[in-house]
Design an enzyme around this catalytic site. Sequence first.
Site, short mmCIF file in Angstrom:
data_model
loop_
_atom_site.label_atom_id
_atom_site.label_comp_id
_atom_site.label_asym_id
_atom_site.label_seq_id
_atom_site.Cartn_x
_atom_site.Cartn_y
_atom_site.Cartn_z
CB ILE A 100 6.78 1.69 7.74
CG1 ILE A 100 7.35 1.99 6.37
CG2 ILE A 100 5.81 0.52 7.71
CD1 ILE A 100 8.20 0.88 5.79
CG HIS A 117 3.45 7.21 -2.73
ND1 HIS A 117 4.53 6.93 -1.89
CD2 HIS A 117 3.77 6.70 -3.94
CE1 HIS A 117 5.44 6.27 -2.58
NE2 HIS A 117 5.01 6.11 -3.81
CG LEU A 152 5.10 1.22 1.75
CD1 LEU A 152 5.08 2.22 2.89
CD2 LEU A 152 6.52 0.87 1.35
CG ASP A 153 3.54 3.84 -0.55
OD1 ASP A 153 3.16 4.64 0.31
OD2 ASP A 153 4.74 3.70 -0.86
CD GLU A 182 3.58 15.69 -3.42
OE1 GLU A 182 3.48 15.70 -2.18
OE2 GLU A 182 4.60 15.26 -4.00
#
Length: 196
Positions: A100, A117, A152-153, A182
């Site tokens: 993070i 993600h 976050l995300d 991905e």
Amino acid sequence: MKNIVILISGGGSNMAAIVKAAQREAWADRLGAKVAAVISNKADAKGLVFAKEQGITTAALDHKAFASREAFDAELAALIDRYDQADAPVLVVLAGFMRILTPGFVDRYAGRLVNIHPSLLPAFTGLHTHQRAIDAGCKFAGVTVHQVTSVLDEGQILAQAVVPVLPTDTADTLAARVLTQEHLIYPRAIADLLQK
Ligand code: GAR
């Protein structure tokens, strides 16, 4: 020339997909961009081997050697800034980078810091996304490429891909199906961003 710096923590298959796309699609000529460096927070990250083989500059910066997140991020930014020049601004690409980042770091690269993600955000932020999708009874799962903010995300969604969740899926089989997507969408999303 824009400099792409890719941050990894492990296998680096997304990084490899980006490097291969940059070669195959001649990003240097077509987009004025090159993968300038690959940096890992783990010295034994397998992806570093591939990057070195491709002649890309690599660096390992062990987060455990730093007393705080801020100290680690400051050193990381110093490394990245070697590739941030007025005529060659840096694009920072998180590719399985499992740290993070502090708000200070995120602000410094605002608008030029992207992440991938393994879920259909805003569902399933954080870890264990595949098992959580299976446990929730989802019929579809997927992957999101997004701009990074200090939450976050979160951040603007740049690309997504959807895969079915099969009744027989385990977290591993679902992860493998998602990973295939991905490798397709991350290079494409980066190329789109570089063209803006
Ligand atoms: C990928 O599935 C990526 O989406 C995920 O880690 C894997 C890295 O694989 N990232 C996250 O979970 C970030 N929160 P790779 O090292 O082979 O690219």
